[in-house]
Design a protein around this motif. Structure first.
Motif, PDB file in Angstrom:
ATOM      1  N   PRO A 171     -44.516 -14.749  -0.048  1.00 40.70           N
ATOM      2  CA  PRO A 171     -44.569 -15.255  -1.421  1.00 40.70           C
ATOM      3  C   PRO A 171     -45.359 -16.551  -1.565  1.00 40.70           C
ATOM      4  O   PRO A 171     -45.932 -16.810  -2.615  1.00 40.70           O
ATOM      5  CB  PRO A 171     -43.099 -15.452  -1.808  1.00 40.70           C
ATOM      6  CG  PRO A 171     -42.338 -15.425  -0.543  1.00 40.70           C
ATOM      7  CD  PRO A 171     -43.128 -14.590   0.412  1.00 40.70           C
ATOM      8  N   ALA A 175     -48.258 -16.781  -4.177  1.00 42.86           N
ATOM      9  CA  ALA A 175     -48.035 -17.793  -5.210  1.00 42.86           C
ATOM     10  C   ALA A 175     -49.173 -18.805  -5.255  1.00 42.86           C
ATOM     11  O   ALA A 175     -49.639 -19.191  -6.334  1.00 42.86           O
ATOM     12  CB  ALA A 175     -46.706 -18.505  -4.953  1.00 42.86           C
ATOM     13  N   VAL A 185     -42.403 -16.321  -7.913  1.00 43.47           N
ATOM     14  CA  VAL A 185     -42.712 -15.051  -7.253  1.00 43.47           C
ATOM     15  C   VAL A 185     -41.435 -14.435  -6.676  1.00 43.47           C
ATOM     16  O   VAL A 185     -41.187 -13.228  -6.815  1.00 43.47           O
ATOM     17  CB  VAL A 185     -43.757 -15.245  -6.138  1.00 43.47           C
ATOM     18  CG1 VAL A 185     -43.993 -13.929  -5.391  1.00 43.47           C
ATOM     19  CG2 VAL A 185     -45.061 -15.760  -6.708  1.00 43.47           C
ATOM     20  N   GLY A 387     -52.703 -12.021  -5.565  1.00 43.87           N
ATOM     21  CA  GLY A 387     -52.311 -13.184  -6.355  1.00 43.87           C
ATOM     22  C   GLY A 387     -53.423 -13.625  -7.290  1.00 43.87           C
ATOM     23  O   GLY A 387     -53.188 -13.946  -8.460  1.00 43.87           O
ATOM     24  N   ASP A 402     -46.116 -13.615 -12.723  1.00 49.68           N
ATOM     25  CA  ASP A 402     -45.154 -13.579 -11.624  1.00 49.68           C
ATOM     26  C   ASP A 402     -44.802 -12.140 -11.234  1.00 49.68           C
ATOM     27  O   ASP A 402     -44.724 -11.810 -10.043  1.00 49.68           O
ATOM     28  CB  ASP A 402     -43.893 -14.359 -11.981  1.00 49.68           C
ATOM     29  CG  ASP A 402     -43.299 -13.949 -13.321  1.00 49.68           C
ATOM     30  OD1 ASP A 402     -43.985 -13.239 -14.081  1.00 49.68           O
ATOM     31  OD2 ASP A 402     -42.151 -14.355 -13.612  1.00 49.68           O
ATOM     32  N   THR A 405     -47.863 -10.503  -9.526  1.00 52.06           N
ATOM     33  CA  THR A 405     -48.028 -11.052  -8.180  1.00 52.06           C
ATOM     34  C   THR A 405     -47.024 -10.434  -7.219  1.00 52.06           C
ATOM     35  O   THR A 405     -47.383 -10.013  -6.101  1.00 52.06           O
ATOM     36  CB  THR A 405     -47.855 -12.584  -8.199  1.00 52.06           C
ATOM     37  OG1 THR A 405     -48.822 -13.163  -9.072  1.00 52.06           O
ATOM     38  CG2 THR A 405     -48.025 -13.170  -6.817  1.00 52.06           C
ATOM     39  N   ALA A 406     -45.764 -10.383  -7.628  1.00 54.79           N
ATOM     40  CA  ALA A 406     -44.717  -9.808  -6.779  1.00 54.79           C
ATOM     41  C   ALA A 406     -44.965  -8.321  -6.525  1.00 54.79           C
ATOM     42  O   ALA A 406     -44.763  -7.834  -5.402  1.00 54.79           O
ATOM     43  CB  ALA A 406     -43.348 -10.010  -7.431  1.00 54.79           C
TER      44      ALA A 406
END
Length: 462
Positions: A171, A175, A185, A387, A402, A405-406
């Motif tokens: 992460p 991030a 994240v 990201g 977020d 990204t995750a």
């Protein structure tokens, strides 16, 4: 991102397609990968000699990258051989027999313990510990080795590594690239991890039980081998129990040291490996007595033979896919375009730039880009890219950075970290003594279903 795709990118993509087709047809792909490396070298350098040198150097590069994994597998195998021969392994797994009474309990207990240890120390050292302790008892209650391998893979390299809640290496990378705090994240990945983990592990278990009932998987325990073990036991049972307790205590101490001194990844694996060497040596002295000096060497050699036999098939494949990342410049020189982030990452960026944007397309694209960047068998090489793309998409969408990204992080690590790339599942396959391609084939449908469901779920979180 101003990325220019060259002939090298398209050749690499063509060979990925050919490799996938060959794998579907259950054909060996080592030659295809070697030819792919050579052609990439010819196109990139316009030199036959440099291309031939590049083929060899790419194999050396892959071997260096895989060496820590080869050694931990070899050492654990050597230690396990001594524990089996001396009968100590039977005493070590007896306590788990009170918990594991059926294939179902074996699958879920192995998976949950693997997940917990992987969150703390990453999957590599956890594979060695779980495999040595749980595989024999799991097989005795009817869970085949492939079932244990699936559980270890999906819970460890899937759920734990893709979320990375405790160590937070993954992460942090995503991030930083997305320009948001790590905490955002992690918070966004919690519901996605739960959905992805539940879908993959339940689907895999359902398919496993279905095949077991149909007799497609052999679940018999090798009783003849067990009898041979019994006949070779010369250490009194009480002493075997004491040694088993000490060995378990030593590995628990390793876990404590990992937590206390923040040993992670390679350091954690090395600690387990060093401990295994000493256990191998001490038990050999106790069991073989005067012949211990020779037997220690014999077992180490046997372990190394096993390790290189397993990885010999993987090295040419890994050599090709490592070229998709930073290895290309090291092998063939700096011949990619100026702003290139590596062939695989460039392809991911190109994909993200040619699709129209809305929450559904954005989520699907992040999943696809994550999966593509995971094809190098690392999982971590492309998560900075997802990201960056999540940041770009969120500007157009007005939010959801977020979650995107995750999602990309989960897709990249599930594919390349790995559960469906053959060269990424080798540690689990080697410890459980199953075919790596069979393991990836069994993981494929649950992971694909999980990614589809999780991608759709992510749309409603944005």
């Amino acid at each position: 991102m101003n990325i220019v795709l060259t002939n090298l990118h398209f050749i690499y993509l063509i060979f990925i397609v050919v490799i996938i087709v060959a794998m579907i047809m259950k054909r060996d792909i080592s030659l295809i990968c070697i030819v792919g490396i050579f052609i990439l070298g010819i196109v990139g350098t316009a030199s036959v000699s440099k291309s031939l040198i590049g083929v060899f150097n790419s194999l050396v590069y892959a071997t260096k990258e895989l060496m820590p994994t080869i050694f931990i597998i070899s050492i654990i195998t050597a230690m396990s051989n001594v524990l089996v021969t001396s009968g100590i392994n039977k005493e070590m797994v007896k306590p788990f027999g009170k918990i594991i009474k059926s294939p179902a309990s074996a699958y879920w207990v192995i998976g949950i313990v693997m997940m917990a240890l992987s969150w703390l120390f990453w999957p590599s050292p956890a594979v060695a510990l779980i495999g040595a302790l749980f595989l024999p008892i799991a097989k005795k209650v009817g869970l085949p080795a492939i079932g244990a391998a699936v559980a270890m893979n999906l819970f460890g390299h899937g759920i734990a590594l893709s979320s990375d809640f405790i160590i937070q290496a993954a992460p942090k990378l995503t991030a930083d690239a997305a320009g948001i705090p790590v905490s955002k994240v992690i918070s966004a990945s919690v519901p996605l991890t739960i959905v992805m983990g539940a879908v993959t592990t339940i689907t895999a278990f359902y398919m496993l039980r279905k095949d077991m009932k149909r007799g497609k998987i052999n679940t018999d325990f090798d009783l003849e081998d067990e009898a041979n073990e019994e006949s070779q036991m010369v250490i009194p049972q009480t002493f075997r129990k004491t040694l088993a307790a000490i060995i378990i205590a030593v590995f628990i101490l390793d876990i404590f040291l990992m937590y206390t001194y923040k040993f992670q990844g390679g350091d954690a694996t090395a600690l387990i490996g060093g401990t295994a060497v000493f256990i191998l040596s001490i038990i050999s002295i106790i069991y073989y007595k005067k012949a211990s000096l020779e037997k220690i060497t014999d077992n180490i050699v046997a372990g190394l033979q096993f390790g290189f036999k397993i990885f010999g098939v993987v090295i040419p494949i890994a050599a090709f896919f490592y070229l998709g990342d930073s290895a290309f410049g090291e092998i063939f020189g700096n011949i990619l375009p100026k702003h290139s982030q590596g062939i695989v990452n460039d392809l991911g960026v190109a994909l993200s730039s040619i699709v129209p944007l809305n929450p559904f397309v954005a989520s699907g694209t992040l999943t696809a880009v994550g999966a593509i960047t995971g094809l190098d068998g690392s999982g971590f090489s492309g998560i900075s890219l997802v990201g960056s793309i999540a940041h770009m998409f969120s500007i157009s969408l007005g939010g959801g950075i977020d979650v995107l990204t995750a999602l990309g992080q989960i897709a990249a690590i599930y594919v390349g970290g790995g559960t469906i790339i053959p060269w990424a599942v080798i540690p689990v396959a080697a410890i459980c003594k199953v075919d790596a391609f069979e393991l990836t084939k069994r993981n494929l449908i649950p992971v694909v279903i999980g990614l589809v469901v999780t991608t759709i779920f992510a749309v409603f979180l944005m």
